[in-house]
Design a protein around this motif. Sequence first.
Motif, PDB file in Angstrom:
ATOM      1  N   GLU A   1       8.241  -3.987 -10.373  1.00  0.00           N
ATOM      2  CA  GLU A   1       9.404  -4.529  -9.638  1.00  0.00           C
ATOM      3  C   GLU A   1       9.361  -4.046  -8.193  1.00  0.00           C
ATOM      4  OE1 GLU A   1      12.543  -5.255 -13.280  1.00  0.00           O
ATOM      5  OE2 GLU A   1      12.818  -3.486 -12.000  1.00  0.00           O
ATOM      6  N   MET A   2       8.981  -2.758  -8.009  1.00  0.00           N
ATOM      7  CA  MET A   2       8.881  -2.227  -6.640  1.00  0.00           C
ATOM      8  C   MET A   2       7.757  -2.958  -5.887  1.00  0.00           C
ATOM      9  SD  MET A   2       9.150   1.746  -5.788  1.00  0.00           S
ATOM     10  CE  MET A   2       8.667   2.337  -4.204  1.00  0.00           C
ATOM     11  N   ASN A   3       6.704  -3.303  -6.602  1.00  0.00           N
ATOM     12  CA  ASN A   3       5.635  -4.103  -5.974  1.00  0.00           C
ATOM     13  C   ASN A   3       6.161  -5.466  -5.499  1.00  0.00           C
ATOM     14  OD1 ASN A   3       3.677  -2.151  -6.321  1.00  0.00           O
ATOM     15  ND2 ASN A   3       2.555  -3.219  -7.936  1.00  0.00           N
ATOM     16  N   GLU A   4       7.272  -5.907  -6.109  1.00  0.00           N
ATOM     17  CA  GLU A   4       7.900  -7.174  -5.689  1.00  0.00           C
ATOM     18  C   GLU A   4       8.985  -6.919  -4.643  1.00  0.00           C
ATOM     19  OE1 GLU A   4       7.363 -10.403  -7.087  1.00  0.00           O
ATOM     20  OE2 GLU A   4       5.576  -9.413  -7.880  1.00  0.00           O
ATOM     21  N   GLY A   5       9.142  -5.667  -4.237  1.00  0.00           N
ATOM     22  CA  GLY A   5      10.184  -5.352  -3.246  1.00  0.00           C
ATOM     23  C   GLY A   5      11.542  -5.099  -3.874  1.00  0.00           C
ATOM     24  N   VAL A   6      11.588  -4.939  -5.214  1.00  0.00           N
ATOM     25  CA  VAL A   6      12.876  -4.688  -5.873  1.00  0.00           C
ATOM     26  C   VAL A   6      13.086  -3.182  -5.997  1.00  0.00           C
ATOM     27  CG1 VAL A   6      14.227  -5.021  -7.984  1.00  0.00           C
ATOM     28  CG2 VAL A   6      12.672  -6.828  -7.189  1.00  0.00           C
ATOM     29  N   TYR A   7      14.073  -2.674  -5.253  1.00  0.00           N
ATOM     30  CA  TYR A   7      14.435  -1.257  -5.324  1.00  0.00           C
ATOM     31  C   TYR A   7      15.732  -1.136  -6.126  1.00  0.00           C
ATOM     32  CZ  TYR A   7      10.926  -0.016  -1.794  1.00  0.00           C
ATOM     33  OH  TYR A   7       9.754   0.203  -1.127  1.00  0.00           O
ATOM     34  N   LEU A   8      16.078   0.107  -6.490  1.00  0.00           N
ATOM     35  CA  LEU A   8      17.260   0.295  -7.335  1.00  0.00           C
ATOM     36  C   LEU A   8      18.533  -0.115  -6.606  1.00  0.00           C
ATOM     37  CD1 LEU A   8      16.323   3.728  -8.945  1.00  0.00           C
ATOM     38  CD2 LEU A   8      16.151   1.462  -9.980  1.00  0.00           C
ATOM     39  N   ASP A   9      18.585   0.197  -5.313  1.00  0.00           N
ATOM     40  CA  ASP A   9      19.759  -0.172  -4.526  1.00  0.00           C
ATOM     41  C   ASP A   9      19.536  -1.563  -3.941  1.00  0.00           C
ATOM     42  OD1 ASP A   9      21.752  -0.536  -2.716  1.00  0.00           O
ATOM     43  OD2 ASP A   9      21.444   1.362  -1.631  1.00  0.00           O
TER      44      ASP A   9
ATOM     45  N   GLU B 196      21.294  -3.248  -2.159  1.00  0.00           N
ATOM     46  CA  GLU B 196      21.828  -3.494  -0.814  1.00  0.00           C
ATOM     47  C   GLU B 196      20.897  -2.994   0.295  1.00  0.00           C
ATOM     48  OE1 GLU B 196      25.776  -1.945  -0.759  1.00  0.00           O
ATOM     49  OE2 GLU B 196      26.395  -3.280  -2.376  1.00  0.00           O
ATOM     50  N   LEU B 197      19.780  -2.347  -0.099  1.00  0.00           N
ATOM     51  CA  LEU B 197      18.847  -1.851   0.935  1.00  0.00           C
ATOM     52  C   LEU B 197      18.366  -3.012   1.795  1.00  0.00           C
ATOM     53  CD1 LEU B 197      16.409   0.633  -0.873  1.00  0.00           C
ATOM     54  CD2 LEU B 197      18.295   1.180   0.657  1.00  0.00           C
ATOM     55  N   GLN B 198      18.234  -2.737   3.084  1.00  0.00           N
ATOM     56  CA  GLN B 198      17.744  -3.782   4.002  1.00  0.00           C
ATOM     57  C   GLN B 198      16.226  -3.654   4.162  1.00  0.00           C
ATOM     58  OE1 GLN B 198      19.939  -6.074   5.569  1.00  0.00           O
ATOM     59  NE2 GLN B 198      21.290  -5.157   4.044  1.00  0.00           N
ATOM     60  N   ASN B 199      15.548  -4.693   4.490  1.00  0.00           N
ATOM     61  CA  ASN B 199      14.104  -4.693   4.808  1.00  0.00           C
ATOM     62  C   ASN B 199      13.262  -3.945   3.763  1.00  0.00           C
ATOM     63  OD1 ASN B 199      14.744  -5.955   7.252  1.00  0.00           O
ATOM     64  ND2 ASN B 199      15.207  -3.966   8.180  1.00  0.00           N
ATOM     65  N   ARG B 200      13.438  -4.342   2.513  1.00  0.00           N
ATOM     66  CA  ARG B 200      12.730  -3.631   1.438  1.00  0.00           C
ATOM     67  C   ARG B 200      11.241  -3.963   1.462  1.00  0.00           C
ATOM     68  NH1 ARG B 200      16.649  -5.650  -3.094  1.00  0.00           N
ATOM     69  NH2 ARG B 200      17.168  -7.076  -1.440  1.00  0.00           N
ATOM     70  N   THR B 201      10.421  -2.910   1.629  1.00  0.00           N
ATOM     71  CA  THR B 201       8.969  -3.128   1.693  1.00  0.00           C
ATOM     72  C   THR B 201       8.402  -3.069   0.287  1.00  0.00           C
ATOM     73  OG1 THR B 201       9.006  -1.862   3.738  1.00  0.00           O
ATOM     74  CG2 THR B 201       6.843  -2.300   2.784  1.00  0.00           C
ATOM     75  N   PRO B 202       7.658  -4.098  -0.137  1.00  0.00           N
ATOM     76  CA  PRO B 202       7.059  -4.016  -1.470  1.00  0.00           C
ATOM     77  C   PRO B 202       5.969  -2.954  -1.504  1.00  0.00           C
ATOM     78  CG  PRO B 202       6.769  -6.220  -0.509  1.00  0.00           C
ATOM     79  CD  PRO B 202       7.335  -5.344   0.558  1.00  0.00           C
ATOM     80  N   SER B 203       5.860  -2.237  -2.601  1.00  0.00           N
ATOM     81  CA  SER B 203       4.723  -1.323  -2.770  1.00  0.00           C
ATOM     82  C   SER B 203       3.542  -2.143  -3.287  1.00  0.00           C
ATOM     83  CB  SER B 203       5.093  -0.206  -3.743  1.00  0.00           C
ATOM     84  OG  SER B 203       5.567  -0.748  -4.958  1.00  0.00           O
ATOM     85  N   ASN B 204       2.432  -1.462  -3.529  1.00  0.00           N
ATOM     86  CA  ASN B 204       1.227  -2.226  -3.893  1.00  0.00           C
ATOM     87  C   ASN B 204       0.385  -1.408  -4.875  1.00  0.00           C
ATOM     88  OD1 ASN B 204      -0.718  -4.205  -3.788  1.00  0.00           O
ATOM     89  ND2 ASN B 204      -1.748  -3.339  -1.993  1.00  0.00           N
ATOM     90  N   PHE B 205       1.010  -1.028  -5.993  1.00  0.00           N
ATOM     91  CA  PHE B 205       0.306  -0.153  -6.934  1.00  0.00           C
ATOM     92  C   PHE B 205      -0.449  -0.947  -7.992  1.00  0.00           C
ATOM     93  CE2 PHE B 205       3.795   2.669  -5.530  1.00  0.00           C
ATOM     94  CZ  PHE B 205       3.036   3.760  -5.133  1.00  0.00           C
ATOM     95  N   CYS B 206      -1.588  -0.396  -8.354  1.00  0.00           N
ATOM     96  CA  CYS B 206      -2.304  -0.863  -9.545  1.00  0.00           C
ATOM     97  C   CYS B 206      -1.973   0.159 -10.636  1.00  0.00           C
ATOM     98  CB  CYS B 206      -3.799  -0.885  -9.262  1.00  0.00           C
ATOM     99  SG  CYS B 206      -4.837  -1.048 -10.737  1.00  0.00           S
ATOM    100  N   VAL B 207      -1.502  -0.333 -11.759  1.00  0.00           N
ATOM    101  CA  VAL B 207      -1.023   0.573 -12.813  1.00  0.00           C
ATOM    102  C   VAL B 207      -1.924   0.513 -14.038  1.00  0.00           C
ATOM    103  CG1 VAL B 207       0.942   1.185 -14.282  1.00  0.00           C
ATOM    104  CG2 VAL B 207       1.350   0.202 -12.017  1.00  0.00           C
ATOM    105  N   GLY B 208      -2.362   1.686 -14.485  1.00  0.00           N
ATOM    106  CA  GLY B 208      -3.080   1.794 -15.754  1.00  0.00           C
ATOM    107  C   GLY B 208      -2.153   2.429 -16.780  1.00  0.00           C
TER     108      GLY B 208
END
Length: 317
Positions: free
Chosen positions: A153-161, A163-175
């Motif tokens: 979800e964070m890779n999609e720019g979805v953070y817990l809050d 209301e955060l502005q300008n949310r930067t997506p992360s780019n993790f590869c997960v094993g």
Amino acid sequence: MKVIDHINNAKETIFSFEILPPLKGQNIGEIYQTIDSLMEYNPPFVNVTYHREEVVYKQMPGGLLEQKVIKKRPGTVGICAAIQNKYKIDAVPHILCGGFNREDTENALIDLNFLGIENVLALRGDCIKGETYFKAEKDGHAFAADLVKQIYEMNEGVYLDEELQNRTPSNFCVGVAGYPEKHFEAPSLNNDIAHMKAKIDAGAEYITTQLFFDNEKYFKYVEKCRAAGITVPIIPGIKPIATKKHLSILPHFFHVDLPDDLVTAVEACNDNKEVRQVGIEWAINQCKELKKAGVPVLHFYSMGKVDNIQSIAREVF
Ligand SMILES: Cc1cc2nc3c(=O)[nH]c(=O)nc-3n(C[C@H](O)[C@H](O)[C@H](O)COP(=O)(O)OP(=O)(O)OC[C@H]3O[C@@H](n4cnc5c(N)ncnc54)[C@H](O)[C@@H]3O)c2cc1C
């Protein structure tokens, strides 16, 4: 670079290994020595384990016992950053559900992202020593699949809050972790694999297995995963047996069976020097067969000792 890209770009089986952060108070030099001695086999990535807090009891003057919660092996994130900086290879920190709530997880991922770490191995973790069952933190994850979901979800720019502005997506590869001999809490291997499918459906891109000594168990596990619709690479985990004590320690801690031929050979040894040699030869045969079968990576559990892994890698790579 992401582990999945290393795998997809590789023309042959990759060598990789896992290291543990040193015990608190020791220095990073021993980690560098380990990596230095294995660099000639070109590991494109190195895993670094995460160790959650433990409950210990300290004797106070007067004999009373004081309960303390301590971390014996901190430093996972620092070691990962140091490895990437010094060796220019990718570090794969292990990240746990245990001991983290969602906010802690989000903050830890932000740190990793800022450090340029693009890979994580997402795990539930075990229960704290002294407890019988794993307990999630309040607002933490109970299963690795939920942790994987949060990372993607964070890779999609979805953070817990929200209301955060300008949310930067992360780019993790997960094993994620897999168990050819079943996770010890699972009622059956098929049930465990059904839960594995949930981790893959949540986004995990590859599986690294628990150590095993019988390749047939790995091959059957891969077959069952494929039949369950799991198509991602499945990396075998290899640990050369090195002491007679391993005959009881490994089944106890890792819930794995040792083949009779290996047990007989170890029992016939006069000392641990001979056991080490038996372990090396067993692992070489295992690795040669796995490599011939086209496994993507041979992943070694070093547990702080590398001379035997060097001997195996020399024969196999
Ligand atoms: C490659 C590898 C690396 C590891 N590194 C570390 C490390 O660095 N630090 C550490 O502390 N531990 C580590 N471990 C150990 C791991 O944390 C334990 O094995 C832990 O008990 C399970 O973690 P998991 O991510 O496989 O859990 P999960 O995938 O969450 O599974 C745990 C159990 O729950 C079951 N399950 C899953 N989903 C559900 C559901 N929805 N309902 C009911 N049951 C479910 C599974 O079948 C399984 O029995 C590692 C293990 C492996 C194989």
